[in-house]
Enzyme design. Structure first.
Site, PDB file in Angstrom:
ATOM      1  CG  ASP A 136     -14.724  15.820 -64.378  1.00 31.65           C
ATOM      2  OD1 ASP A 136     -14.695  15.295 -65.505  1.00 31.65           O
ATOM      3  OD2 ASP A 136     -15.622  16.604 -64.013  1.00 31.65           O
TER       4      ASP A 136
ATOM      5  CG  HIS B 279     -14.776  17.291 -69.236  1.00 32.14           C
ATOM      6  ND1 HIS B 279     -15.844  18.099 -69.575  1.00 32.14           N
ATOM      7  CD2 HIS B 279     -15.015  16.873 -67.964  1.00 32.14           C
ATOM      8  CE1 HIS B 279     -16.686  18.177 -68.544  1.00 32.14           C
ATOM      9  NE2 HIS B 279     -16.196  17.435 -67.565  1.00 32.14           N
TER      10      HIS B 279
ATOM     11  CG  HIS C 141     -13.131  17.046 -59.906  1.00 30.00           C
ATOM     12  ND1 HIS C 141     -12.977  18.310 -60.425  1.00 30.00           N
ATOM     13  CD2 HIS C 141     -14.369  16.629 -60.300  1.00 30.00           C
ATOM     14  CE1 HIS C 141     -14.065  18.637 -61.109  1.00 30.00           C
ATOM     15  NE2 HIS C 141     -14.936  17.639 -61.037  1.00 30.00           N
TER      16      HIS C 141
HETATM   17 ZN   LIG Z   1     -16.726  17.135 -62.108  1.00 33.69          ZN
END
Ligand SMILES: [Zn+2]
Length: 285
Positions: free
Chosen positions: A139, A177, A116
Site C-alpha cells: 500500500d 489494490h 502508510h
Molecule cells: Zn494497508
C-alpha cells in the site's frame, strides 16, 4: 530455469494478492484472504513455497494462517517486516535483506518504505540478465496514487516514494489494490493539462470494462502520470495554489497538500468550503 509468471489473485472488494509461479510452485505476496489463493493453487496444481507480507494490515496478512494450514508445511517461510511482530511471520526482514527461494527460483531485496504504516516494506526483484525488474509495494505506491498516511509522516512517505522512484524505469509495479480509476479521476483534477493522464484514463476504463486488472503498472508510466511522483511539477503546484490559495514552497509542502486533497477528494463537494482541509500548513513547510 523456467519463466516466472506474476498473477494477481483478487479478493475482497479491491485487493490483489500477487502470486509468483514457475508453473509448479508459487510464492504469494500479501494474502489477506486464504480462500482465493488456495483455489488458484489447487486449480493450477501449484504447491506453496513461501509467503511475503508488506505490512501488518489484516487485508494483507489475514490469509497467512489459512495458507500455512492448507500447505501442510509447518516450516513454510513467511517473510514480513522486522519492525513489528505479525502472527504467522517467521522471518522478520529489514532494509537490504535478501530473500531467496530455490523453487520457484526467485530472489528479492527488501526496501523499507514507511509512511502508510511504520513497518511497511517492499520487495524488489532486480531481474537477472535482461530480465524485467519487479516491485511488490503493498500500500505504498499505487497506480496513479499512493497509500494514505495511517501511521507515518508525510516526510517518511515522500522519502519512501523517492526511494522507489530510483528503481529502473522498466520495473513492473505490483500494487496491492485496484484503486486505479478513482486515482486517475483525482489526477485529472490536480494535473489537468497532462495528456498522458487522460490517455491513461481511457486505457484503464477499457481494461476495467473487460474486468481486467489495470496492474501491474511500470515505474516509467507512474513517473509520467502519478501526481504523488510528480510533486515537483509546476503544473501540480499551480493546481495546489489554485485549490488552497496557499504558498507551496517545496516538494514536501506540495506532497502534504496533495495527500490531504486526495484524502477528502471523494467527499469534498459535500463539505462546506470553510471547513475543507487544510486549516493551516505553515508548520509543515
Ligand atoms: Zn494497508
Amino acid at each position: 530455469m523456467s519463466e516466472l509468471e506474476y498473477v494477481p489473485v483478487p479478493f475482497f472488494e479491491d485487493n490483489y494478492a500477487w502470486l509468483i509461479t514457475d508453473g509448479r510452485a508459487a510464492i504469494v505476496v500479501d494474502p489477506g484472504d486464504a480462500g482465493p489463493v488456495i483455489r488458484y493453487c489447487e486449480e493450477n496444481h501449484l504447491t506453496l513455497a513461501g509467503i511475503l507480507v508488506t505490512h501488518h494490515h489484516p487485508d494483507h496478512v489475514g490469509g497467512v494462517d489459512g495458507l500455512l494450514a492448507w500447505s501442510g508445511n509447518s516450516s513454510l517461510p513467511v517473510h514480513g517486516p522486522a519492525k513489528v511482530r505479525i502472527p504467522g511471520v517467521s522471518v522478520r526482514v529489514g532494509h537490504g535483506f535478501c530473500v531467496t527461494f530455490k523453487e520457484p527460483a526467485f530472489q528479492v531485496t527488501v526496501i523499507e518504505v514507511p509512511g502508510h504504516t511504520h513497518d511497511h516494506i517492499a520487495f524488489f526483484e532486480a531481474g537477472k540478465g535482461a530480465g524485467v525488474p519487479h516491485l511488490f509495494c503493498g500500500d505504498t505506491l499505487f497506480a496513479s496514487g499512493c497509500g494514505r498516511l495511517l501511521e507515518g509522516t508525510a516526510e517518511q512517505m515522500l522519502a519512501s516514494l523517492d526511494k522507489l522512484a530510483q528503481l529502473p524505469l522498466s520495473t513492473r509495479v505490483h500494487c496491492a489494490h485496484e484503486y486505479t480509476l478513482a486515482n486517475i479521476q483525482f489526477s485529472l483534477r490536480c494535473d489537468p493539462s497532462n495528456t498522458d493522464v487522460s490517455d491513461w484514463y481511457d486505457q484503464a476504463r477499457a481494461l476495467r470494462a473487460e474486468g481486467a486488472p489495470t496492474l501491474p503498472t511500470t515505474l516509467r508510466h507512474e513517473l509520467a502520470v502519478n501526481p504523488f511522483l510528480r510533486v515537483h511539477s509546476p503544473e501540480i503546484r499551480a493546481a495546489l495554489i489554485n485549490q488552497f490559495n496557499v504558498l507551496v514552497p517545496n516538494r514536501l509542502a506540495a506532497f502534504i497538500l496533495l495527500r490531504g486533497w486526495k484524502d477528502f477528494f471523494s467527499v469534498e463537494e459535500a463539505i462546506p468550503v470553510e471547513r475543507r482541509w487544510p486549516p493551516t500548513l505553515l508548520k509543515y513547510c
